[in-house]
Structures are given as structure tokens and as C-alpha cells.
Design a protein around this motif. Sequence first.
Motif, PDB file in Angstrom:
ATOM      1  N   MET A   1     -13.542  21.295  -3.617  1.00 19.40           N
ATOM      2  CA  MET A   1     -13.678  22.408  -2.594  1.00 19.40           C
ATOM      3  C   MET A   1     -14.566  22.980  -2.264  1.00 19.40           C
ATOM      4  O   MET A   1     -15.396  23.813  -3.134  1.00 19.40           O
ATOM      5  CB  MET A   1     -12.477  23.462  -3.299  1.00 19.40           C
ATOM      6  CG  MET A   1     -12.693  24.748  -2.595  1.00 19.40           C
ATOM      7  SD  MET A   1     -11.925  26.266  -3.457  1.00 19.40           S
ATOM      8  CE  MET A   1     -13.288  26.971  -4.214  1.00 19.40           C
ATOM      9  N   PRO A   2     -15.475  22.780  -1.101  1.00 18.87           N
ATOM     10  CA  PRO A   2     -16.679  23.035  -0.691  1.00 18.87           C
ATOM     11  C   PRO A   2     -16.627  24.435  -0.370  1.00 18.87           C
ATOM     12  O   PRO A   2     -15.495  24.820   0.247  1.00 18.87           O
ATOM     13  CB  PRO A   2     -17.136  22.529   0.641  1.00 18.87           C
ATOM     14  CG  PRO A   2     -16.249  20.915   0.287  1.00 18.87           C
ATOM     15  CD  PRO A   2     -14.975  21.373  -0.373  1.00 18.87           C
ATOM     16  N   LEU A   3     -17.455  25.518  -0.835  1.00 17.61           N
ATOM     17  CA  LEU A   3     -17.399  26.655  -0.530  1.00 17.61           C
ATOM     18  C   LEU A   3     -18.741  27.288   0.141  1.00 17.61           C
ATOM     19  O   LEU A   3     -19.802  27.129  -0.826  1.00 17.61           O
ATOM     20  CB  LEU A   3     -17.094  27.418  -2.034  1.00 17.61           C
ATOM     21  CG  LEU A   3     -17.003  29.115  -1.773  1.00 17.61           C
ATOM     22  CD1 LEU A   3     -16.249  29.507  -0.929  1.00 17.61           C
ATOM     23  CD2 LEU A   3     -16.973  29.643  -3.243  1.00 17.61           C
ATOM     24  N   VAL A   4     -18.914  27.757   1.324  1.00 14.06           N
ATOM     25  CA  VAL A   4     -19.981  28.078   2.025  1.00 14.06           C
ATOM     26  C   VAL A   4     -20.066  29.661   2.038  1.00 14.06           C
ATOM     27  O   VAL A   4     -18.949  30.186   2.789  1.00 14.06           O
ATOM     28  CB  VAL A   4     -20.025  27.367   3.223  1.00 14.06           C
ATOM     29  CG1 VAL A   4     -21.187  27.719   3.960  1.00 14.06           C
ATOM     30  CG2 VAL A   4     -19.803  25.729   3.198  1.00 14.06           C
ATOM     31  N   HIS A   5     -21.053  30.031   1.707  1.00 12.19           N
ATOM     32  CA  HIS A   5     -21.423  31.273   1.963  1.00 12.19           C
ATOM     33  C   HIS A   5     -22.462  31.554   2.985  1.00 12.19           C
ATOM     34  O   HIS A   5     -23.452  31.027   2.930  1.00 12.19           O
ATOM     35  CB  HIS A   5     -21.901  32.218   0.726  1.00 12.19           C
ATOM     36  CG  HIS A   5     -20.782  32.348  -0.472  1.00 12.19           C
ATOM     37  ND1 HIS A   5     -19.923  33.697  -0.414  1.00 12.19           N
ATOM     38  CD2 HIS A   5     -20.404  31.519  -1.129  1.00 12.19           C
ATOM     39  CE1 HIS A   5     -19.101  33.315  -1.473  1.00 12.19           C
ATOM     40  NE2 HIS A   5     -19.505  32.141  -2.106  1.00 12.19           N
ATOM     41  N   ILE A   6     -22.141  32.639   4.080  1.00  9.99           N
ATOM     42  CA  ILE A   6     -22.831  32.647   5.191  1.00  9.99           C
ATOM     43  C   ILE A   6     -23.417  34.376   5.330  1.00  9.99           C
ATOM     44  O   ILE A   6     -22.220  34.909   5.382  1.00  9.99           O
ATOM     45  CB  ILE A   6     -22.716  32.268   6.438  1.00  9.99           C
ATOM     46  CG1 ILE A   6     -22.458  30.696   6.512  1.00  9.99           C
ATOM     47  CG2 ILE A   6     -23.311  32.586   7.662  1.00  9.99           C
ATOM     48  CD1 ILE A   6     -21.699  30.213   7.552  1.00  9.99           C
ATOM     49  N   ASP A   7     -24.345  34.590   5.085  1.00  9.33           N
ATOM     50  CA  ASP A   7     -25.194  36.162   5.163  1.00  9.33           C
ATOM     51  C   ASP A   7     -25.465  36.364   6.315  1.00  9.33           C
ATOM     52  O   ASP A   7     -26.364  35.571   6.876  1.00  9.33           O
ATOM     53  CB  ASP A   7     -25.957  36.342   3.966  1.00  9.33           C
ATOM     54  CG  ASP A   7     -25.163  36.566   2.874  1.00  9.33           C
ATOM     55  OD1 ASP A   7     -24.152  36.926   2.648  1.00  9.33           O
ATOM     56  OD2 ASP A   7     -25.913  35.961   1.665  1.00  9.33           O
ATOM     57  N   LEU A   8     -25.194  37.266   7.350  1.00 10.34           N
ATOM     58  CA  LEU A   8     -25.905  37.610   8.767  1.00 10.34           C
ATOM     59  C   LEU A   8     -25.493  39.066   8.886  1.00 10.34           C
ATOM     60  O   LEU A   8     -24.770  39.806   8.493  1.00 10.34           O
ATOM     61  CB  LEU A   8     -24.954  36.666   9.618  1.00 10.34           C
ATOM     62  CG  LEU A   8     -23.629  36.928   9.991  1.00 10.34           C
ATOM     63  CD1 LEU A   8     -23.479  36.146  11.296  1.00 10.34           C
ATOM     64  CD2 LEU A   8     -22.714  36.098   9.058  1.00 10.34           C
ATOM     65  N   ILE A   9     -26.350  39.473   9.867  1.00 13.48           N
ATOM     66  CA  ILE A   9     -26.179  40.860  10.167  1.00 13.48           C
ATOM     67  C   ILE A   9     -25.288  41.007  11.201  1.00 13.48           C
ATOM     68  O   ILE A   9     -24.991  40.010  12.283  1.00 13.48           O
ATOM     69  CB  ILE A   9     -27.516  41.165  10.824  1.00 13.48           C
ATOM     70  CG1 ILE A   9     -28.916  41.369   9.823  1.00 13.48           C
ATOM     71  CG2 ILE A   9     -27.614  42.663  11.561  1.00 13.48           C
ATOM     72  CD1 ILE A   9     -30.215  41.471  10.462  1.00 13.48           C
TER      73      ILE A   9
END
Length: 62
Positions: A1-9
Amino acid sequence: MPLVHIDLIEGRSPEQLKGLVKDVTEAVTKNTGAPAEHVHVVLNEMAKDHYSVGGILKSDEK
């Protein structure tokens, strides 16, 4: 299970965010072989006054 976290304004439209998660899911699927239904993408949107670069809050930039 790939888990991608993306932080953005914050500030992108719902359409932009939908496009982002679609494209990221496709890239992960293509490069890992994981089925799309197993790819999780978490978007963390930050307020401009909660993020700084070089000691300057993004909310203070002109």
C-alpha cells in the motif's frame, strides 16, 4: 500500500487538487505496479502564516 504525503500551501482550486492526486496516483501505479485502489495520497494544506522560507512567512511576501 503506497502512501504519499504532500505538503503544500493552501490556495489551489478543488480541480487542481483532483488533478494532482490523479497524476500522483498514476505515477505511483506506473512505477511500482501497485493497483490504483491501493495508492493513498494525503494532502496537507498549510496556511501561508504557518510556513516560512529564509525566516520570512509566506504571508509576508509581496
